[in-house]
Design a protein around this motif. Structure first.
Motif, PDB file in Angstrom:
ATOM      1  N   GLN A 156       0.821  -1.214   0.000  1.00  0.00           N
ATOM      2  CA  GLN A 156       0.000   0.000   0.000  1.00  0.00           C
ATOM      3  C   GLN A 156       0.856   1.266   0.000  1.00  0.00           C
ATOM      4  N   ALA A 167      -3.623  -2.076   4.858  1.00  0.00           N
ATOM      5  CA  ALA A 167      -2.517  -3.025   4.748  1.00  0.00           C
ATOM      6  C   ALA A 167      -3.040  -4.408   5.126  1.00  0.00           C
ATOM      7  N   TYR A 212       3.745  -8.726   8.542  1.00  0.00           N
ATOM      8  CA  TYR A 212       2.525  -8.009   8.120  1.00  0.00           C
ATOM      9  C   TYR A 212       2.256  -6.815   9.036  1.00  0.00           C
ATOM     10  N   ASN A 224       4.844  -4.077   8.481  1.00  0.00           N
ATOM     11  CA  ASN A 224       4.477  -3.347   7.257  1.00  0.00           C
ATOM     12  C   ASN A 224       3.280  -2.428   7.507  1.00  0.00           C
ATOM     13  N   ALA A 225       2.305  -2.937   8.245  1.00  0.00           N
ATOM     14  CA  ALA A 225       1.096  -2.133   8.507  1.00  0.00           C
ATOM     15  C   ALA A 225       1.432  -0.910   9.355  1.00  0.00           C
ATOM     16  N   HIS A 267       3.274   1.595   7.325  1.00  0.00           N
ATOM     17  CA  HIS A 267       2.314   2.225   6.407  1.00  0.00           C
ATOM     18  C   HIS A 267       1.533   3.334   7.128  1.00  0.00           C
TER      19      HIS A 267
END
Ligand code: ZN
Length: 438
Positions: free
Chosen positions: A133, A151, A168, A171-172, A175
């Motif tokens: 994203q 995300a 994950y 990354n989220a 983001h």
């Protein structure tokens, strides 16, 4: 006299506020990113002057449409595998294609095609669940689209994006931090579904959403398969299962919500979970027909989503409005349900509200962000005209959309995209098509 950047004039202005006023020969003054004034043209020009006056006779202005559930980058898989059952479609076609092709470059290119399609169909905000994203967000800021970008979170690794569940969440969180304060990109966290995300992941996602006060977006109760899987693993139906985890809240919007018990409808209303109704995806994948009239009656706030273009196969909210308004009448045997005003509310203000953007966009109100659509009304399929709401729901097509404003900027000017090189985007999509089909 105050100077506005743009004054939009139209035969009909539909603010979509509580009184559902229809302003004849109306105008909207736009200053910077915001709506500075709205009312009768004669009144607006007493207060504002502008070198740029757009719109005019034979036009309608309404708030930008909101697509509350999609996987924008999946436009590159449009029509790749159709007319097969959902799980076979996912497991044998979509997941392998994603495994092979899904990269940051793919998302960067595909999202631009999705935005081009949505701009030209009057969509000014979309809510997405996908990966990479960051690439999507940078693209949106460049071309001027508004997005709630979720995300994705799933229980199993995804090569190149996340080698573990922790990845994950890293990354989220990155983001969320990367787009803090962005005018156009609103980060969100998106656990995929109850059959792909265990209890810990839902709880972690909810905590992250609470910590940063960002929305949480998930698929929910889409298919009978999902209901039986959730019952088999957790002894509960999907909404009751999420209730038992304590993750249902006003921050959550849930796509589909097709297979619901009466108790689950009550739970969605009580916890103020927003529902993204994706009727064309549900029809095409034979998932079922969500009990929209029942949900609305119970006080559940619902809006429209297209789902990804691999399952719909377009990103056309006007089409969702017409389909929903007709199918629910046929299914319930009641021609009064999902009337045209309700359909346009779902496509605009309620869409903004379920995404946590209700104070920013979704209606034409002084002080809100200027996300607007001007459409032409002088085509055969729109003539004659007795009821403007009915025409928008049952007659208006994406090709009638003429000018689109997002955040005070014109992104489509008389059907010509200004921030996207249409030819280049289409050429790039065809290059990907050649690769993907090989
Ligand atoms: Zn989806």
């Amino acid at each position: 006299m105050e100077k506005a950047d743009i004054i939009i004039r139209a035969d009909y202005v539909l603010p979509m506020e509580d009184d559902m006023a229809v302003i004849r020969d109306g105008a909207v003054a736009v200053k910077g990113a915001n709506i500075a004034g709205v009312g009768a043209f004669d009144e607006v020009i007493k207060e504002f002057t502008s070198e740029k006056i757009v719109g005019g006779k034979g036009k309608v202005v309404f708030p930008g449409l909101i697509n509350t559930h999609t996987h924008a980058a999946m436009v590159y898989f449009r029509g790749l595998a159709d007319d097969i059952p959902l799980m076979e479609w996912l497991q044998n076609h979509i997941w392998p294609a994603e495994g092979k092709w899904l990269t940051e470059d793919f998302v960067n290119d595909a999202v631009e095609l999705a935005c081009l399609e949505m701009f030209k169909a009057g969509v000014t905000t979309y809510c997405d669940m996908y990966f990479y994203q960051g690439a999507a967000g940078r693209k949106l800021e460049k071309i001027g689209m508004r997005g709630v970008l979720g995300a994705g979170i799933i229980d199993f690794p995804f090569t190149g994006y996340a080698s573990s569940v922790d990845d994950y969440f890293v990354n989220a969180e990155n983001h969320i931090n990367n787009f803090k304060g962005s005018e156009l990109v609103f980060p969100c966290i998106a656990p995929h579904a109850t059959y792909t995300c265990g209890p810990d992941n839902y709880k972690r996602a909810d905590k992250l959403s609470e910590k940063y006060n960002v929305p949480i977006h998930t698929h929910l109760a889409e298919t009978q398969f999902e209901v039986s899987e959730t019952q088999r693993h957790y002894g509960k139906t999907p909404v009751e299962y999420l209730e038992s985890l304590g993750v249902l809240s006003e921050r959550m919007s849930a796509a589909h919500c097709v297979w619901l018990t009466d108790n689950e409808i009550e739970l969605l209303a009580k916890r103020r979970v927003g529902v993204s109704h994706c009727i064309e995806s549900n029809l095409k994948l034979a998932s079922g027909i969500a009990p929209l009239p029942k949900m609305l009656k119970a006080g559940v706030k619902a809006a429209f989503g297209t789902d990804g273009a691999a399952s719909n196969n377009d990103l056309n909210i006007l089409g969702e409005m017409a389909t929903a308004a007709k199918v629910h009448k046929a299914v319930s045997g009641d021609p009064t349900v999902v009337d045209s005003k309700t359909a346009l509310l779902m496509a605009t203000r309620w869409g903004a509200e379920i995404l946590g953007l209700g104070d920013k966009t979704g209606s034409i109100k002084k002080g809100k962000l200027a996300d607007l659509v001007i459409a032409g009304l002088q085509e055969p399929h729109l003539t004659p005209l007795y009821d403007i709401y009915s025409h928008i729901t049952y007659c208006l097509r994406p090709s009638d959309v003429e000018t689109v404003v997002v955040n005070g900027k014109i992104v489509v000017d008389n059907k010509r995209p200004l921030t996207i090189d249409e030819e280049a985007v289409m050429a790039r999509a065809r290059e990907w098509q050649e690769k993907i089909k090989s």
